[in-house]
Design a protein around this motif. Structure first.
Motif, PDB file in Angstrom:
ATOM      1  N   PHE A 174      -7.670   3.075  -3.680  1.00 47.81           N
ATOM      2  CA  PHE A 174      -8.581   3.584  -4.708  1.00 47.81           C
ATOM      3  C   PHE A 174      -9.818   2.692  -4.787  1.00 47.81           C
ATOM      4  CE2 PHE A 174      -4.589   5.447  -5.990  1.00 47.81           C
ATOM      5  CZ  PHE A 174      -4.965   6.714  -6.419  1.00 47.81           C
ATOM      6  N   LYS A 175     -10.991   3.333  -4.841  1.00 43.59           N
ATOM      7  CA  LYS A 175     -12.235   2.595  -5.046  1.00 43.59           C
ATOM      8  C   LYS A 175     -13.106   3.381  -6.015  1.00 43.59           C
ATOM      9  CE  LYS A 175     -14.210  -0.163  -2.232  1.00 43.59           C
ATOM     10  NZ  LYS A 175     -14.980  -0.821  -1.168  1.00 43.59           N
ATOM     11  N   ARG A 176     -14.032   2.677  -6.616  1.00 38.41           N
ATOM     12  CA  ARG A 176     -14.938   3.332  -7.552  1.00 38.41           C
ATOM     13  C   ARG A 176     -15.950   4.206  -6.817  1.00 38.41           C
ATOM     14  NH1 ARG A 176     -16.768  -2.003 -10.590  1.00 38.41           N
ATOM     15  NH2 ARG A 176     -16.489  -2.769  -8.461  1.00 38.41           N
ATOM     16  N   ASN A 177     -16.465   5.195  -7.519  1.00 36.07           N
ATOM     17  CA  ASN A 177     -17.388   6.159  -6.918  1.00 36.07           C
ATOM     18  C   ASN A 177     -18.614   5.506  -6.293  1.00 36.07           C
ATOM     19  OD1 ASN A 177     -16.190   8.710  -7.133  1.00 36.07           O
ATOM     20  ND2 ASN A 177     -16.751   8.888  -9.303  1.00 36.07           N
ATOM     21  N   GLU A 178     -18.993   4.333  -6.800  1.00 39.44           N
ATOM     22  CA  GLU A 178     -20.173   3.653  -6.270  1.00 39.44           C
ATOM     23  C   GLU A 178     -20.033   3.283  -4.786  1.00 39.44           C
ATOM     24  OE1 GLU A 178     -20.207   3.148 -10.683  1.00 39.44           O
ATOM     25  OE2 GLU A 178     -18.696   3.071  -9.104  1.00 39.44           O
ATOM     26  N   PHE A 179     -18.802   3.296  -4.270  1.00 37.55           N
ATOM     27  CA  PHE A 179     -18.563   2.931  -2.864  1.00 37.55           C
ATOM     28  C   PHE A 179     -18.225   4.147  -1.998  1.00 37.55           C
ATOM     29  CE2 PHE A 179     -17.600  -0.735  -5.490  1.00 37.55           C
ATOM     30  CZ  PHE A 179     -18.214  -1.783  -4.806  1.00 37.55           C
ATOM     31  N   ARG A 180     -18.465   5.322  -2.520  1.00 41.24           N
ATOM     32  CA  ARG A 180     -18.072   6.541  -1.831  1.00 41.24           C
ATOM     33  C   ARG A 180     -18.683   6.668  -0.437  1.00 41.24           C
ATOM     34  NH1 ARG A 180     -15.809  11.318  -3.459  1.00 41.24           N
ATOM     35  NH2 ARG A 180     -15.778  10.609  -5.623  1.00 41.24           N
ATOM     36  N   PHE A 181     -19.874   6.109  -0.249  1.00 40.69           N
ATOM     37  CA  PHE A 181     -20.563   6.231   1.041  1.00 40.69           C
ATOM     38  C   PHE A 181     -19.769   5.575   2.186  1.00 40.69           C
ATOM     39  CE2 PHE A 181     -21.873   2.113  -0.544  1.00 40.69           C
ATOM     40  CZ  PHE A 181     -21.920   1.323   0.592  1.00 40.69           C
ATOM     41  N   GLU A 182     -18.838   4.671   1.853  1.00 42.15           N
ATOM     42  CA  GLU A 182     -18.055   3.996   2.892  1.00 42.15           C
ATOM     43  C   GLU A 182     -17.011   4.925   3.511  1.00 42.15           C
ATOM     44  OE1 GLU A 182     -16.422   0.688   0.809  1.00 42.15           O
ATOM     45  OE2 GLU A 182     -18.199  -0.558   1.067  1.00 42.15           O
ATOM     46  N   ASP A 183     -16.484   5.866   2.729  1.00 36.72           N
ATOM     47  CA  ASP A 183     -15.554   6.880   3.223  1.00 36.72           C
ATOM     48  C   ASP A 183     -14.434   6.235   4.056  1.00 36.72           C
ATOM     49  OD1 ASP A 183     -14.663   9.454   3.330  1.00 36.72           O
ATOM     50  OD2 ASP A 183     -16.024  10.101   4.923  1.00 36.72           O
ATOM     51  N   GLU A 184     -13.699   5.341   3.439  1.00 36.90           N
ATOM     52  CA  GLU A 184     -12.806   4.459   4.174  1.00 36.90           C
ATOM     53  C   GLU A 184     -11.440   5.034   4.535  1.00 36.90           C
ATOM     54  OE1 GLU A 184     -14.151  -0.081   2.962  1.00 36.90           O
ATOM     55  OE2 GLU A 184     -12.376   0.794   2.037  1.00 36.90           O
ATOM     56  N   ILE A 185     -10.974   4.549   5.687  1.00 39.31           N
ATOM     57  CA  ILE A 185      -9.588   4.660   6.124  1.00 39.31           C
ATOM     58  C   ILE A 185      -9.063   3.233   6.203  1.00 39.31           C
ATOM     59  CG2 ILE A 185      -8.089   5.137   8.098  1.00 39.31           C
ATOM     60  CD1 ILE A 185      -8.824   7.648   6.756  1.00 39.31           C
ATOM     61  N   ARG A 186      -7.854   2.995   5.675  1.00 33.49           N
ATOM     62  CA  ARG A 186      -7.328   1.639   5.666  1.00 33.49           C
ATOM     63  C   ARG A 186      -5.971   1.554   6.360  1.00 33.49           C
ATOM     64  NH1 ARG A 186      -8.992  -0.381  -0.491  1.00 33.49           N
ATOM     65  NH2 ARG A 186     -11.210  -0.685   0.032  1.00 33.49           N
ATOM     66  N   PHE A 187      -5.856   0.569   7.245  1.00 28.59           N
ATOM     67  CA  PHE A 187      -4.579   0.210   7.835  1.00 28.59           C
ATOM     68  C   PHE A 187      -4.042  -0.956   7.009  1.00 28.59           C
ATOM     69  CE2 PHE A 187      -6.933   2.252  11.184  1.00 28.59           C
ATOM     70  CZ  PHE A 187      -5.990   3.010  11.854  1.00 28.59           C
ATOM     71  N   LEU A 188      -2.824  -0.820   6.496  1.00 26.37           N
ATOM     72  CA  LEU A 188      -2.238  -1.813   5.598  1.00 26.37           C
ATOM     73  C   LEU A 188      -0.890  -2.277   6.136  1.00 26.37           C
ATOM     74  CD1 LEU A 188      -2.951   0.143   2.300  1.00 26.37           C
ATOM     75  CD2 LEU A 188      -4.215  -1.864   3.090  1.00 26.37           C
ATOM     76  N   TYR A 189      -0.622  -3.556   5.954  1.00 22.52           N
ATOM     77  CA  TYR A 189       0.661  -4.094   6.409  1.00 22.52           C
ATOM     78  C   TYR A 189       1.105  -5.184   5.447  1.00 22.52           C
ATOM     79  CZ  TYR A 189       4.320  -6.030   9.395  1.00 22.52           C
ATOM     80  OH  TYR A 189       5.527  -6.461   9.888  1.00 22.52           O
ATOM     81  N   SER A 190       2.383  -5.199   5.123  1.00 22.03           N
ATOM     82  CA  SER A 190       2.936  -6.198   4.211  1.00 22.03           C
ATOM     83  C   SER A 190       3.799  -7.180   4.990  1.00 22.03           C
ATOM     84  CB  SER A 190       3.778  -5.521   3.130  1.00 22.03           C
ATOM     85  OG  SER A 190       4.417  -6.490   2.319  1.00 22.03           O
ATOM     86  N   LYS A 191       3.452  -8.456   4.865  1.00 18.77           N
ATOM     87  CA  LYS A 191       4.210  -9.504   5.563  1.00 18.77           C
ATOM     88  C   LYS A 191       4.308 -10.709   4.655  1.00 18.77           C
ATOM     89  CE  LYS A 191       4.483 -12.112   9.898  1.00 18.77           C
ATOM     90  NZ  LYS A 191       5.792 -11.552  10.285  1.00 18.77           N
ATOM     91  N   THR A 192       5.519 -11.063   4.296  1.00 17.01           N
ATOM     92  CA  THR A 192       5.730 -12.198   3.395  1.00 17.01           C
ATOM     93  C   THR A 192       5.802 -13.506   4.172  1.00 17.01           C
ATOM     94  OG1 THR A 192       8.122 -11.859   3.526  1.00 17.01           O
ATOM     95  CG2 THR A 192       6.955 -10.796   1.710  1.00 17.01           C
ATOM     96  N   LYS A 193       5.703 -14.606   3.436  1.00 16.78           N
ATOM     97  CA  LYS A 193       5.827 -15.962   3.978  1.00 16.78           C
ATOM     98  C   LYS A 193       4.780 -16.262   5.039  1.00 16.78           C
ATOM     99  CE  LYS A 193      10.808 -16.153   3.083  1.00 16.78           C
ATOM    100  NZ  LYS A 193      12.152 -16.358   3.636  1.00 16.78           N
ATOM    101  N   LEU A 194       3.588 -15.697   4.899  1.00 14.28           N
ATOM    102  CA  LEU A 194       2.485 -16.025   5.790  1.00 14.28           C
ATOM    103  C   LEU A 194       1.363 -16.597   4.926  1.00 14.28           C
ATOM    104  CD1 LEU A 194       1.405 -15.955   8.705  1.00 14.28           C
ATOM    105  CD2 LEU A 194       0.383 -13.743   8.170  1.00 14.28           C
ATOM    106  N   GLU A 195       1.102 -17.889   5.068  1.00 15.88           N
ATOM    107  CA  GLU A 195       0.136 -18.554   4.206  1.00 15.88           C
ATOM    108  C   GLU A 195      -1.307 -18.286   4.626  1.00 15.88           C
ATOM    109  OE1 GLU A 195       1.095 -22.672   4.003  1.00 15.88           O
ATOM    110  OE2 GLU A 195       3.039 -22.350   3.038  1.00 15.88           O
ATOM    111  N   GLU A 196      -1.523 -17.996   5.898  1.00 18.71           N
ATOM    112  CA  GLU A 196      -2.875 -17.762   6.381  1.00 18.71           C
ATOM    113  C   GLU A 196      -3.448 -16.471   5.796  1.00 18.71           C
ATOM    114  OE1 GLU A 196      -0.313 -18.391   8.282  1.00 18.71           O
ATOM    115  OE2 GLU A 196      -0.734 -20.370   9.139  1.00 18.71           O
ATOM    116  N   ASP A 197      -4.772 -16.431   5.684  1.00 19.27           N
ATOM    117  CA  ASP A 197      -5.449 -15.258   5.140  1.00 19.27           C
ATOM    118  C   ASP A 197      -5.633 -14.166   6.181  1.00 19.27           C
ATOM    119  OD1 ASP A 197      -5.668 -16.298   2.583  1.00 19.27           O
ATOM    120  OD2 ASP A 197      -7.572 -17.278   3.000  1.00 19.27           O
TER     121      ASP A 197
END
Length: 257
Positions: A174-197
């Motif tokens: 979810f993003k605010r309407n002000e960012f609509r021009f980006e029209d994003e697709i997101r790849f997401l992954y959850s991994k615990t115990k990883l300190e690096e960003d």
């Protein structure tokens, strides 16, 4: 890795999230603008990176996991969940002026064209069966701020017990309407115990996913030729796939008065 149509349908049902008014599937074309240096690094190292979602610049991002949760008056610590999500953003929009100016500020950016399947199946195939449940791709829904807040506040305790690992990732779409021009697709992954960003998927063959490389329309033509030669001779990319955007190409009309 070849994915049968049956497997595609099953993955679509479980790992792809999209608003009802914005259907996406494996064949959906997507784009991403990055610096030419980053592209060359990715081609050389053969790795695909995601950044922790908590590092996204918009302070309204990741709002759900930054919230304060209480159960029977006691504050629930969700820091481990908050810190475990990584993501990378692509776009459904082929081209617009704002995207070049924001993501190619030095006028040397490149836009990669591919589709969802080409990225997803390479990430998916590198994971164990259990890890596959932590990979999601979704289309961002753009709403008024109060609508997003109301939706996120509707989540209950049971939503944290999420065997399909879809509910919490959906809150990152979810993003605010002000960012609509980006029209994003997101790849997401959850991994615990990883300190690096940063999270890296190695042995990622960029050559197999690239359908087109298009340079910033403001790039000097001579410099464009130099970069095209580097990508063609050093990495074997077909010159026909390497283009210079014509977004600002001058035009002269012939008008009879």
């Amino acid at each position: 890795m070849n994915i049968t149509q049956f497997e595609k349908n099953k993955i679509m049902e479980s790992r792809i999230i999209c608003p009802t008014d914005k259907p996406i599937d494996f064949d959906t074309t997507i784009y991403r603008i990055m610096s030419v240096d980053r592209l060359i690094e990715a081609l050389s190292t053969k790795k695909f990176s995601m950044v922790k979602t908590k590092k996204w610049e918009d302070p309204f991002e990741n709002l759900f996991l930054k919230s304060e949760f209480r159960i029977d008056g006691k504050i629930l610590d969700v820091k481990s969940i908050h810190d475990s999500y990584f993501g990378v953003c692509w776009s459904l929009t082929k081209e617009n002026d704002a995207m070049w100016r924001i993501y190619s500020q030095d006028k040397r950016g490149v836009k990669i064209k591919t589709n969802i399947e080409k990225i997803f199946k390479r990430l998916y195939s590198s994971l164990s069966e259990k890890e596959k449940l932590h990979l999601t791709v979704g289309a961002v829904e753009y709403c008024e701020q109060n609508v997003i807040i109301k939706y996120l506040e509707s989540f209950g305790q049971k939503d944290f017990i999420d065997s399909d690992n879809r509910i919490i990732p959906s809150t990152l779409l979810f993003k605010r309407n002000e960012f609509r021009f980006e029209d994003e697709i997101r790849f997401l992954y959850s991994k615990t115990k990883l300190e690096e960003d940063l999270l890296f998927f190695y042995d990622f063959n960029w050559f197999d996913i690239i359908e087109e490389i298009e340079f910033d329309p403001r790039l000097d033509v001579i410099l464009f030729d130099c970069y095209r030669n580097i990508l063609s001779k050093n990495f074997g990319i077909d010159e026909q796939l390497i283009k210079l955007s014509k977004l600002y190409q001058p035009m002269t009309l012939s008008i009879n008065l």
